[in-house]
Every structure is written in C-alpha cells, then in structure tokens.
Scaffold this active site. Structure first.
Site, PDB file in Angstrom:
ATOM      1  N   LYS A  61       9.738 -28.915  27.795  1.00 32.14           N
ATOM      2  CA  LYS A  61      10.027 -29.436  29.140  1.00 32.14           C
ATOM      3  C   LYS A  61       9.829 -28.398  30.244  1.00 32.14           C
ATOM      4  CE  LYS A  61      13.231 -33.066  27.705  1.00 32.14           C
ATOM      5  NZ  LYS A  61      14.582 -33.654  27.873  1.00 32.14           N
TER       6      LYS A  61
ATOM      7  N   ASN B 139       9.658 -34.048  31.807  1.00 31.17           N
ATOM      8  CA  ASN B 139       9.774 -34.832  30.578  1.00 31.17           C
ATOM      9  C   ASN B 139       8.787 -35.994  30.527  1.00 31.17           C
ATOM     10  OD1 ASN B 139      11.265 -36.564  32.451  1.00 31.17           O
ATOM     11  ND2 ASN B 139      11.974 -37.643  30.625  1.00 31.17           N
TER      12      ASN B 139
ATOM     13  N   ASP C  91      14.581 -37.633  33.344  1.00 31.20           N
ATOM     14  CA  ASP C  91      15.887 -37.370  32.725  1.00 31.20           C
ATOM     15  C   ASP C  91      17.007 -37.413  33.768  1.00 31.20           C
ATOM     16  OD1 ASP C  91      15.174 -37.036  30.051  1.00 31.20           O
ATOM     17  OD2 ASP C  91      14.726 -34.911  30.301  1.00 31.20           O
TER      18      ASP C  91
ATOM     19  N   GLY D 261      25.118 -25.761  28.750  1.00 32.88           N
ATOM     20  CA  GLY D 261      23.701 -25.593  28.501  1.00 32.88           C
ATOM     21  C   GLY D 261      22.954 -25.205  29.761  1.00 32.88           C
TER      22      GLY D 261
END
Length: 303
Positions: A73, A94, A109, A134
């Site tokens: 990505k 994406n 996304d 993340g």
C-alpha cells in the site's frame, strides 16, 4: 463469478503477499455477476520485488485496475502516474484505476472504514475520541478517515516510536491540535500506563490495525491494557481472519463491544468497484458473498 470467461472478459484483482486469506474475490465476483458484467476478480501473490512489474502489467494488459494489500500500500505510489488527494494525504494506496494507460492511485480504506462505523455500527466519528494501534498503510487510512469525518482527537500508538511521531506530524499538518502519540504499551512502564489510562477514559473507540493475530499466527496480539476497557468502548480489529482475534476476545471479556474488519472490507471494496466500473456497487450482494465465504472458510482456528 461470471458463467463464461472468454475473449471479452475484463480482469481485475488483488496484489498482495500473501493473499491466501483474502475474501475479496468472492465479494467482487458476486458484484460483477449481480451487475451482469463479464468481469472477473483474481488474487495474485505478488512479492515486494515484483510489484513494479505487476503494476506495469495492469497497463500492458489494459486491466481496469487492481486492489493492493499488505505489503504494497505504501510502496505502490512510486510506480503510479497520479495519486488522488486522499492517497496523497494517507501515503497509502489500496486501489489502482487504469485510465487509458495512466495508473491512478486511490485510497478507499479511509472512507470505507468510516462508512462501516456509521452505517453498520452506528458510531459517527464526529466529536468522538479514539486510539489507533499501528502506523502502516491501513493505520494511515483509518486515521485520515476518522479525522476528516470530524473526530475530535486521535491517539496514535505504534511499535516504532519514530514511525508514530512521523505519522503524528504528518496528520498534524492537516489536522492541527487533534493528534498525539501514546507509547507502545508496556505493563512495566508506570508513565506509559498513566498515559494509556488517561486516553482510555476519554476515548470511545479503539482500532487495531496491525497484522498481529491474523491467521495463521492467531496467538499474537499487540500489548494493551485490557483491564481498562469498559462496556462503553467500541473495539475494532481490522483483521477478519480469524473472525474474532485474540485481541477482540480479550476486549470482549472486559465487556467492550467488539467488531472485526469485515465491514471495512465490504465498503472499501464497494468504493473500489465503483471506481473501476462507473456503476453503483450492489452492496447487499457483496455483503452476502462476504458473509457466506467468511462462515465457510477454513481460517486455521485452533481454539
């Protein structure tokens, strides 16, 4: 999947490594069938060193476009002709659309996640606060989507402090005063524990975007102070394979409302489908295909 594959069949698909776990072919092929389109969607295992060649093939074979997943990505932008605004903002692509030989990168996304929150979970982000685990492409998309939809404040926590601060700084440029970094949780660090306690008292949403816990490594999970969760928290793990990760199991044990990433997969896929075809996506058919595949697939669950 369309009944006949012939010389007029158009091919789309997914580039990732690995891709064995993906449910995207079932979803997209059900949509093509519902719409009466002679198209097919295939998943290709593309190693990182082969990404440039694979994207060149999209142009050479006149494919309408492809989806990208881990680990492509963020790397894909270097091989595309153009990025839309959200792809530039997130630094992650994406969805690739082939516009007469020009490859344009999109990020579905981000809006896919917020559509999932609003339509399926009745959780409009505006005025809320959230914690994000993340710092990869999915994290960037979720963060941008939430902040664009009016999220009041977002705490970012990644294993790499440097990457966390980098993402915070990038987001702060567009959304000043609405982001901060939390240390990667360490039960032995009292200062970190206090920071997490303060954030969780204020946040109503926790989003886990790392691949930790994805099959076959189902016993993995990021460190987290689960004891601080309450029934007032919504916890989303964007992993959908297995259907309930160990992270979600532990959150549910504390009474939190938990959801996996299947809804995000649905809506980001519907948006990508619309970019390729120029038609309105048949979301109910896509949802049925996802749910059926999700229930029947062997996720390698051992417990």
């Amino acid at each position: 999947m369309p009944g006949t594959i012939d010389g007029q069949t158009r091919v789309t698909g997914l580039f990732g490594y690995p891709v064995k776990h993906t449910l995207s072919p079932a979803m997209h092929n059900a949509a093509f069938d519902q719409a009466g389109l002679n198209w097919v969607y295939v998943a290709w295992p593309v190693k990182p060193e082969a990404l440039a060649g694979a994207l060149s093939a999209v142009r050479a074979l006149d494919m309408p476009g492809v989806n990208l997943t881990i680990p492509h990505k963020e790397a894909a932008a270097a091989y595309l002709d153009e990025l839309d605004g959200l792809a530039r903002l997130t630094g992650a692509v994406n969805t690739v659309v082939n516009r007469e030989g020009r490859l344009v990168g999109y990020n579905t996304d981000a809006p896919g996640f917020t559509l999932f929150l609003q339509r399926d979970l009745n959780f409009p982000p505006a005025g809320r606060r959230a914690i994000l685990l993340g710092t990869g492409g999915a994290a960037r998309a979720v963060a941008a989507g939430l902040l664009q939809e009016g999220l009041d404040f977002l705490w970012l926590s990644g294993r790499s402090r440097e990457k966390s601060h980098q993402l915070e700084n990038e987001l702060a440029y567009h959304f000043p005063g609405r982001t901060a970094t939390l240390p990667w949780y360490d039960a032995g660090d009292r200062a970190a524990g206090a920071a997490w306690a303060t954030a969780l008292r204020s946040a109503g949403l926790v989003v886990q975007t790392t691949p930790l816990g994805m099959s076959p490594c189902i016993d993995a999970l990021p460190p987290f102070p689960f004891e601080l969760l309450t029934p007032g928290h919504l916890v989303v793990d964007i992993v959908y394979n297995p259907p309930r990760t160990l992270f979600l199991q532990k959150a549910a044990a504390r009474g939190a409302r938990v959801e996996n990433g299947l809804g995000m997969l649905l809506y980001q896929g519907a948006l990508a489908w619309e970019l390729w075809t120029g038609r309105t996506a048949p979301v109910p058919a896509m949802r049925r295909a996802l749910q059926s595949s999700h229930q029947s697939s062997d996720f390698g669950l051992q417990k």
